[in-house]
Enzyme design. Structure first.
Site, PDB file in Angstrom:
ATOM      1  N   GLN A   1     -40.798  76.603 -12.052  1.00  0.00           N
ATOM      2  CA  GLN A   1     -39.827  77.312 -12.884  1.00  0.00           C
ATOM      3  C   GLN A   1     -39.870  78.802 -12.568  1.00  0.00           C
ATOM      4  O   GLN A   1     -40.823  79.487 -12.940  1.00  0.00           O
ATOM      5  CB  GLN A   1     -40.185  77.059 -14.350  1.00  0.00           C
ATOM      6  CG  GLN A   1     -39.324  77.789 -15.357  1.00  0.00           C
ATOM      7  CD  GLN A   1     -39.946  77.762 -16.743  1.00  0.00           C
ATOM      8  OE1 GLN A   1     -41.144  77.499 -16.899  1.00  0.00           O
ATOM      9  NE2 GLN A   1     -39.150  78.012 -17.759  1.00  0.00           N
TER      10      GLN A   1
ATOM     11  N   SER B   1     -39.725  83.780 -15.466  1.00  0.00           N
ATOM     12  CA  SER B   1     -40.346  85.051 -15.870  1.00  0.00           C
ATOM     13  C   SER B   1     -40.469  86.026 -14.705  1.00  0.00           C
ATOM     14  O   SER B   1     -40.658  85.620 -13.556  1.00  0.00           O
ATOM     15  CB  SER B   1     -41.743  84.788 -16.422  1.00  0.00           C
ATOM     16  OG  SER B   1     -41.693  83.864 -17.472  1.00  0.00           O
TER      17      SER B   1
ATOM     18  N   SER C   1     -46.105  78.609 -12.547  1.00  0.00           N
ATOM     19  CA  SER C   1     -47.045  77.492 -12.434  1.00  0.00           C
ATOM     20  C   SER C   1     -46.596  76.539 -11.340  1.00  0.00           C
ATOM     21  O   SER C   1     -45.415  76.201 -11.235  1.00  0.00           O
ATOM     22  CB  SER C   1     -47.106  76.709 -13.756  1.00  0.00           C
ATOM     23  OG  SER C   1     -47.363  77.578 -14.826  1.00  0.00           O
TER      24      SER C   1
ATOM     25  N   GLU D   1     -38.543  72.433 -22.694  1.00  0.00           N
ATOM     26  CA  GLU D   1     -39.908  72.850 -22.384  1.00  0.00           C
ATOM     27  C   GLU D   1     -40.776  72.768 -23.634  1.00  0.00           C
ATOM     28  O   GLU D   1     -41.909  72.293 -23.604  1.00  0.00           O
ATOM     29  CB  GLU D   1     -39.908  74.282 -21.839  1.00  0.00           C
ATOM     30  CG  GLU D   1     -41.329  74.819 -21.595  1.00  0.00           C
ATOM     31  CD  GLU D   1     -41.347  76.150 -20.843  1.00  0.00           C
ATOM     32  OE1 GLU D   1     -40.400  76.937 -21.001  1.00  0.00           O
ATOM     33  OE2 GLU D   1     -42.321  76.376 -20.103  1.00  0.00           O
TER      34      GLU D   1
ATOM     35  N   GLU E   1     -44.865  84.148 -31.276  1.00  0.00           N
ATOM     36  CA  GLU E   1     -44.047  85.119 -32.012  1.00  0.00           C
ATOM     37  C   GLU E   1     -42.555  84.857 -31.754  1.00  0.00           C
ATOM     38  O   GLU E   1     -41.747  84.857 -32.681  1.00  0.00           O
ATOM     39  CB  GLU E   1     -44.408  86.553 -31.594  1.00  0.00           C
ATOM     40  CG  GLU E   1     -45.772  87.040 -32.079  1.00  0.00           C
ATOM     41  CD  GLU E   1     -46.942  86.417 -31.319  1.00  0.00           C
ATOM     42  OE1 GLU E   1     -46.737  85.968 -30.173  1.00  0.00           O
ATOM     43  OE2 GLU E   1     -48.054  86.374 -31.872  1.00  0.00           O
TER      44      GLU E   1
HETATM   45  C1  LIG Z   1     -50.362  79.608 -18.393  1.00  0.00           C
HETATM   46  C2  LIG Z   1     -48.982  80.161 -18.252  1.00  0.00           C
HETATM   47  C3  LIG Z   1     -48.073  79.522 -17.442  1.00  0.00           C
HETATM   48  C4  LIG Z   1     -46.785  80.026 -17.298  1.00  0.00           C
HETATM   49  N1  LIG Z   1     -45.926  79.383 -16.459  1.00  0.00           N
HETATM   50  C5  LIG Z   1     -44.689  79.899 -16.257  1.00  0.00           C
HETATM   51  C6  LIG Z   1     -43.807  79.310 -15.297  1.00  0.00           C
HETATM   52  O1  LIG Z   1     -44.143  78.305 -14.667  1.00  0.00           O
HETATM   53  N2  LIG Z   1     -42.599  79.863 -15.099  1.00  0.00           N
HETATM   54  C7  LIG Z   1     -42.180  80.968 -15.795  1.00  0.00           C
HETATM   55  O2  LIG Z   1     -41.074  81.392 -15.586  1.00  0.00           O
HETATM   56  N3  LIG Z   1     -42.996  81.573 -16.695  1.00  0.00           N
HETATM   57  C8  LIG Z   1     -44.245  81.072 -16.923  1.00  0.00           C
HETATM   58  N4  LIG Z   1     -45.087  81.679 -17.830  1.00  0.00           N
HETATM   59  C9  LIG Z   1     -44.666  82.936 -18.438  1.00  0.00           C
HETATM   60  C10 LIG Z   1     -44.409  82.928 -19.931  1.00  0.00           C
HETATM   61  O3  LIG Z   1     -43.188  82.308 -20.197  1.00  0.00           O
HETATM   62  C11 LIG Z   1     -44.454  84.383 -20.410  1.00  0.00           C
HETATM   63  O4  LIG Z   1     -45.769  84.834 -20.266  1.00  0.00           O
HETATM   64  C12 LIG Z   1     -44.010  84.532 -21.833  1.00  0.00           C
HETATM   65  O5  LIG Z   1     -42.655  84.274 -21.968  1.00  0.00           O
HETATM   66  C13 LIG Z   1     -44.341  85.906 -22.407  1.00  0.00           C
HETATM   67  O6  LIG Z   1     -43.963  86.955 -21.587  1.00  0.00           O
HETATM   68  P1  LIG Z   1     -44.980  88.136 -21.250  1.00  0.00           P
HETATM   69  O7  LIG Z   1     -46.232  87.524 -20.817  1.00  0.00           O
HETATM   70  O8  LIG Z   1     -44.305  89.079 -20.383  1.00  0.00           O
HETATM   71  O9  LIG Z   1     -45.262  88.849 -22.676  1.00  0.00           O
HETATM   72  P2  LIG Z   1     -44.402  89.967 -23.418  1.00  0.00           P
HETATM   73  O10 LIG Z   1     -43.011  89.493 -23.562  1.00  0.00           O
HETATM   74  O11 LIG Z   1     -44.619  91.271 -22.796  1.00  0.00           O
HETATM   75  O12 LIG Z   1     -45.061  89.939 -24.868  1.00  0.00           O
HETATM   76  C14 LIG Z   1     -46.234  90.669 -25.241  1.00  0.00           C
HETATM   77  C15 LIG Z   1     -46.518  90.392 -26.724  1.00  0.00           C
HETATM   78  O13 LIG Z   1     -45.441  90.877 -27.516  1.00  0.00           O
HETATM   79  C16 LIG Z   1     -44.905  89.863 -28.319  1.00  0.00           C
HETATM   80  N5  LIG Z   1     -43.457  90.044 -28.447  1.00  0.00           N
HETATM   81  C17 LIG Z   1     -42.564  90.182 -27.440  1.00  0.00           C
HETATM   82  N6  LIG Z   1     -41.322  90.290 -27.929  1.00  0.00           N
HETATM   83  C18 LIG Z   1     -41.412  90.198 -29.268  1.00  0.00           C
HETATM   84  C19 LIG Z   1     -40.474  90.225 -30.343  1.00  0.00           C
HETATM   85  N7  LIG Z   1     -39.166  90.344 -30.137  1.00  0.00           N
HETATM   86  N8  LIG Z   1     -40.949  90.052 -31.578  1.00  0.00           N
HETATM   87  C20 LIG Z   1     -42.269  89.909 -31.815  1.00  0.00           C
HETATM   88  N9  LIG Z   1     -43.200  89.889 -30.858  1.00  0.00           N
HETATM   89  C21 LIG Z   1     -42.776  90.032 -29.598  1.00  0.00           C
HETATM   90  C22 LIG Z   1     -45.246  88.594 -27.597  1.00  0.00           C
HETATM   91  O14 LIG Z   1     -45.270  87.473 -28.465  1.00  0.00           O
HETATM   92  C23 LIG Z   1     -46.615  88.902 -27.034  1.00  0.00           C
HETATM   93  O15 LIG Z   1     -47.584  88.672 -28.018  1.00  0.00           O
HETATM   94  C24 LIG Z   1     -46.394  81.179 -17.995  1.00  0.00           C
HETATM   95  C25 LIG Z   1     -47.313  81.820 -18.836  1.00  0.00           C
HETATM   96  C26 LIG Z   1     -48.604  81.320 -18.957  1.00  0.00           C
HETATM   97  C27 LIG Z   1     -49.558  82.027 -19.861  1.00  0.00           C
END
Ligand SMILES: Cc1cc2nc3c(=O)[nH]c(=O)nc-3n(C[C@H](O)[C@H](O)[C@H](O)COP(=O)(O)OP(=O)(O)OC[C@H]3O[C@@H](n4cnc5c(N)ncnc54)[C@H](O)[C@@H]3O)c2cc1C
Lengths: 393, 376
Positions: free
Chosen positions: A112, A115, A147, A230, A363
Site C-alpha cells: 500500500q 503514506s 509494509s 483496512e 485519534e
Molecule cells: C507498523 C506500521 C505499518 C504501516 N504500514 C503502512 C503501509 O503499508 N502503507 C502505508 O501507506 N502506510 C503505512 N503505515 C503508516 C500509517 O498509516 C501512518 O503512520 C499513520 O497514518 C499516521 O501517520 P504519521 O505516522 O505520519 O503520524 P502523524 O499524522 O504525524 O500523527 C502524529 C500524532 O498526531 C496525532 N494526530 C494527527 N492528526 C490529528 C488530528 N487531526 N487530531 C488528533 N490527533 C491527530 C496522531 O494520532 C498521532 O498520535 C504504517 C504504520 C505503521 C506503524
C-alpha cells in the site's frame, strides 16, 4: 438444504475432482478460484459466488479439514484485505480479470503506497505527483512505512494529479507495478529490530492509464473505501475464542502458576472479558456486513482491537517476570509476513504499538467515529478551500 | 475450548417491530415527570403503565408458552423489551416478574407452577422471587428457614405472589406465597426508585400454608436468575444507548465559546469512546441472550452470561456518568432525566451479582485460576 450445507456439498464436489494430495498447490488454488470457492462473497467469475460473507468460514473449514493448502493469507494481508475489495468495487472488468486471481492465489502479493513523510494522518495532503504522458502516467515522489514493499509485486497507490484544486479533489488511485525500474525500495528498521516496512522512492515510474482505478480526481473516494476495509481487516479479529493475543496471554498464565498474583489475575480476567466482548462485537459486525454494506463501523472495532492488543501484550511481559526481560532477536530481518501474535512476548508487546498507528491512528479513528457515525461537527479546517499547492508545508 | 455456532446477533424483523411497539407506547404513556415522581413517593404511574405494557401489549406473557396463554417468545424478544423499557426508565416489574419469576416457574415443572404461569401470562398477577436483588445466578441462592425475612427484594412491591426458596443445600424447595395475611412487604427508600426494593417477611404459618411449586428448585432458580442476568445486560444496553443518544444530541446544539460543544475534539473523542463501548456491550448482551436462546450447553451459557454481565454492568455506569459530566449543571437537576438513568445504571451494576462476582465466574469457567492454585 441450508446455504451452508449446499456450500459444503459444492466444496466436496470440487475436492472429488481436485484431490489435494495429488494436485499441485498452485493448480489447486487456481482451480478453487475458478470454482468460486476463493471468497464466496465476491461476484461469480471473480473467485466468488455472490453469497453472504458469513459463509466464508464454511469453505475454509471444509478445505482445512482435508488438509488442502491455503493461499498463505499472512503474506498478503494488504492484497486480500484491502486491494481486492477495492478492485472489485471500482475496477474495470479487464482490471478484475488481470489482478484478482493471482492476488488471491498469492502468486502476486500487494503493498500500500499511501503514506508519505509529509502526509500521515492527513493522507489527503500527499504530494507524490502523477502526470499524464499520452496514455501513461509518470509518477514521482516518496512513500514511507510501506509494509511488505520488498515482497510485493503490485501496489495500490494514491498520487496527486491536480495540485490546483483543494487537496481532497486532486487525487487519483492507481495500481502500480513494483517491478518498474523507477521503483526503489529501502528497508526501514522498526523498534522490533526487523524491517517489515520500507521507504519507497518513485522516480519516473510509468503506469498505464488502464491501471488507474476509478476516475481521475476520484482518488480520495476510492482510498476511503480501501481504508474502511483496512480497519475491518485489522480489527475484525477471529471468530474463535482465545484465538488472538488473549490466547497467548491465557496460555502463559496457565503455564506459570508461580507468577500469579491477585493484581495480575484481576487485570487478566478483565482483559479476557473485554476480549470476549470484542469477539462478540466482531462477530456482530460480520453479520452486519453479510446483510449490507461496509461503513465506518470498522473503525470502532479497530480501536478496541488496538487497545486490547497493547494491554494484553504488556500484561504478558509482566507475567513472565525474569523471562519478560529477555528478547528473542534484534537482528534486522525483512519478514515476508505480518504476524501480530507471533514470536515472543517482548516482540508482541513492541509490535502491538503499531496497532494504534497503522491503518489510521486511534485519534483519527475517534474523529471518524465522532463525525461519520455520531454526526458531530468536523474538525476546523484551515486548508479546506485552499488549492493544494498553496497549503503551507 | 469448544466454540459453538455463533448465535444470530442482529434483530429479526419480529424483534424490530416489537421494539417499535414498546417505544411508541412508552413515548405516550411514560412521561419523564411521572417517572421522577416515583422518587417523591408518587407511584401512580406504575399500575397503569404495567397494565399497558404487561396486559394490553401482552408482554407479561412473552416468555410463557402459548398453551398457557403466553406468546412462547424467546429470550431475544424479552431482551429487546427490557432494552426499550430501560431507555425510558419505565418503572414496571417486567424483568422481575415476566423474566426472572416466569423463567423459574417454567423450569419448576409442577402443576402448581404451571397454573401460576398461566396467571402471570395475563399480566393481572405478577410474581417476585424473594432473594436479595444482588443475588448472582451461579452462586448459592440464600434460602430461608421456617420464618422468612429477606432484605432488598426487587419486584415485591408490585407482586401478588412471592416465590420463596426455603430449606437449605440439596433440599431447596420453592413455595408460592400469596401476598396477604402473615406477609409484610415493607418499601425501602432505594437508590433506584424506579425499581423500588422492599424488605419481605413471611411468617411460619403463611409459609407452611403456601403451595410448593418446586421440590428441588436449584436448577429452576439458576435458570431464572441466569435469564434475568442476560436480560439485565440488555437493559443496561438500553440505558447506555439512551445516555449516548441524548448526550450526542445535546452537544450538537449546546454552544459555548461561539462553537457547538460537540465540535471540540476532547468531547468528540470521549463520545467516540462511549459509542465504541456501547456497541461492544450491545454485542456482548446479544451474544449472551442468543446463546441462552439457542445453545443448549450449561457451561457456555453460564460463561457468556457472566461475560455480558461483567461488561455491561460497568459500562452502563460509565456511560451514565459521562452523560452527567457532559450535561454538567443541567444533569445535576431534578428535572433532567440524567439522574434517572444514572441511578438505574448504578443499581443495576450490583443487581444479580456484582461485576467482580461475574468475573470470578469467568475466571473459573475459562480456566484462568487465581493465585495459589497449582497445576494439575
Ligand atoms: C507498523 C506500521 C505499518 C504501516 N504500514 C503502512 C503501509 O503499508 N502503507 C502505508 O501507506 N502506510 C503505512 N503505515 C503508516 C500509517 O498509516 C501512518 O503512520 C499513520 O497514518 C499516521 O501517520 P504519521 O505516522 O505520519 O503520524 P502523524 O499524522 O504525524 O500523527 C502524529 C500524532 O498526531 C496525532 N494526530 C494527527 N492528526 C490529528 C488530528 N487531526 N487530531 C488528533 N490527533 C491527530 C496522531 O494520532 C498521532 O498520535 C504504517 C504504520 C505503521 C506503524
Amino acid at each position: 438444504m441450508s446455504a451452508a450445507a449446499e456450500l459444503r456439498e459444492r466444496v466436496a464436489a470440487f475436492l472429488a475432482e481436485h484431490d489435494p494430495a495429488t494436485t499441485e498447490r498452485l493448480d489447486l488454488l487456481r482451480a478453487r478460484y475458478d470454482a468460486g470457492l476463493a471468497w464466496v462473497h465476491f461476484p461469480p467469475g471473480r473467485g466468488g459466488l455472490g453469497l453472504p460473507r458469513a459463509l466464508q468460514p464454511v469453505v475454509e473449514e471444509a478445505f482445512a479439514a482435508v488438509g488442502a493448502p491455503d493461499n498463505a493469507p499472512h503474506r498478503n494481508g494488504i492484497g486480500l484485505g484491502m486491494a481486492a475489495p477495492t478492485i472489485v468495487a471500482f475496477g474495470t472488468p479487464e482490471q478484475q480479470d488481470r489482478f484478482l486471481r493471482p492476488l488471491w492465489t498469492g502468486e502476486e502479493t500487494w503493498c500500500q503506497l499511501f503514506s508519505e513523510p509529509g502526509a500521515g494522518s492527513d493522507l489527503a495532503a500527499l504530494g507524490t505527483r502523477a502526470v499524464l504522458d499520452g496514455d501513461t502516467w509518470v509518477v514521482d515522489g516518496q512513500k514511507v512505512w510501506t509494509s511488505g514493499a520488498h515482497t510485493a509485486r503490485f501496489a495500490i497507490l494514491v498520487a496527486r494529479t491536480d495540485p490546483d484544486v483543494p487537496k481532497h479533489r486532486g487525487l487519483t488511485y492507481f495500481l502500480c507495478d513494483m517491478t518498474d525500474p523507477g521503483v526503489e525500495v529501502r528497508p526501514l528498521r522498526q523498534l522490533t529490530g526487523e524491517a517489515e516496512f520500507n521507504e519507497v522512492f518513485l522516480t519516473g515510474v510509468r503506469i498505464p492509464d488502464a491501471h488507474r482505478l476509478g476516475e481521475v480526481g476520484e482518488g480520495w473516494r476510492v482510498a476511503t473505501a480501501t481504508l474502511d476495509h483496512e480497519r475491518v481487516a485489522i480489527g475484525a479479529g477471529s471468530p474463535a475464542r482465545e484465538s488472538g493475543m488473549v490466547g497467548r496471554v491465557a496460555e502463559t498464565w496457565r503455564a506459570h502458576p508461580e507468577a500469579r498474583t491477585p493484581g495480575l489475575h484481576d487485570r487478566l480476567v478483565r482483559h479476557w472479558v473485554d476480549a470476549e466482548v470484542a469477539r462478540a462485537a466482531g462477530l456482530r459486525l460480520q453479520q452486519k456486513l453479510a446483510r449490507g454494506q461496509l461503513g465506518p463501523e470498522g473503525a470502532a472495532m479497530k480501536l478496541v482491537f488496538a487497545r486490547l492488543a497493547q494491554q494484553l501484550s504488556g500484561l504478558e511481559v509482566e507475567l513472565l517476570g525474569d523471562d519478560g526481560l529477555r528478547y528473542s532477536d534484534w537482528t534486522l530481518v525483512r519478514p515476508d509476513r505480518v504476524d501480530f501474535t507471533g514470536r515472543d512476548a517482548g516482540y508482541r508487546y513492541l509490535r502491538a504499538k503499531g496497532n494504534s498507528i497503522e491503518g489510521g491512528t486511534s485519534e483519527i479513528l475517534r474523529n471518524i467515529v465522532a463525525e461519520r457515525v455520531l454526526g458531530l461537527p468536523g474538525e476546523p479546517r484551515v486548508d479546506k478551500d485552499v488549492p493544494w499547492k498553496e497549503i503551507p508545508r | 475450548m469448544t466454540t459453538h455456532a455463533v448465535p444470530d446477533l442482529l434483530d429479526s424483523e419480529v424483534v424490530s417491530d416489537l421494539r417499535a411497539a414498546v417505544r411508541d407506547l412508552l413515548a405516550d404513556r411514560c412521561p419523564v415527570g411521572a417517572v421522577t415522581a416515583c422518587y417523591d413517593g408518587d407511584r401512580s404511574l406504575v399500575a397503569p403503565l404495567w397494565r399497558a405494557v404487561g396486559v394490553d401489549l401482552g408482554l407479561a406473557g412473552l416468555l410463557v408458552d402459548e398453551d398457557r396463554g403466553g406468546h412462547g417468545a424467546s429470550l431475544r424478544e424479552a431482551a429487546a423489551v427490557a432494552e426499550e423499557l430501560a431507555a425510558a426508565v419505565a418503572p414496571v416489574p417486567f424483568v422481575t416478574s415476566a423474566v426472572v419469576a416466569t423463567t423459574v416457574l417454567a423450569h419448576a415443572g409442577t402443576p402448581e407452577a404451571d397454573r401460576l404461569l398461566a396467571d402471570l401470562a395475563g399480566g393481572q398477577v405478577t410474581a417476585s422471587l424473594v432473594v436479595p436483588w444482588t443475588t448472582a445466578p451461579e452462586g448459592r441462592v440464600p434460602a430461608v428457614g421456617a420464618r422468612v425475612a429477606v432484605r432488598s427484594v426487587a419486584g415485591a412491591l408490585e407482586a401478588h405472589v412471592l416465590l420463596v426458596p426455603t430449606g437449605a443445600g440439596d433440599a431447596l424447595e420453592l413455595r408460592a406465597v400469596p401476598v396477604g395475611d402473615g406477609v409484610t412487604v415493607e418499601p425501602v427508600v432505594s437508590l433506584d426508585m424506579t425499581r423500588q426494593l422492599a424488605d419481605v417477611t413471611v411468617d411460619a404459618a403463611a409459609l407452611a400454608a403456601a403451595p410448593v411449586v418446586a421440590t428441588d428448585a436449584r436448577d429452576a432458580l439458576r435458570a431464572g436468575l441466569r435469564a434475568g442476568t442476560a436480560v439485565l445486560a440488555a437493559e443496561q444496553v438500553g440505558l447506555a444507548r439512551r445516555c449516548l443518544v441524548d448526550t450526542v444530541a445535546y452537544l450538537q446544539q449546546r454552544r459555548q465559546f461561539g462553537r457547538v460543544l460537540g465540535g471540540f475534539q476532547a468531547l468528540k473523542h470521549r463520545l467516540a469512546d462511549v459509542y465504541v463501548e456501547v456497541e461492544s456491550m450491545g454485542a456482548a448482551a446479544a451474544f449472551a441472550v442468543g446463546t441462552l436462546a439457542d445453545v443448549d450447553d450449561d457451561l457456555e451459557q453460564a460463561l457468556v452470561t457472566a461475560v455480558a454481565a461483567a461488561a455491561c454492568s460497568d459500562t452502563a455506569v460509565r456511560v451514565a456518568e459521562e452523560m452527567v459530566q457532559l450535561h454538567a449543571g443541567l444533569a445535576m437537576t431534578w428535572e433532567h432525566p440524567a439522574h434517572l438513568l444514572l441511578k438505574r445504571a448504578k443499581s443495576d451494576q450490583l443487581a444479580l451479582g456484582s461485576p467482580e462476582r461475574h468475573r470470578a465466574v469467568v475466571a473459573r469457567l475459562a480456566d484462568l485460576d487465581p493465585p495459589g492454585t497449582r497445576l494439575g
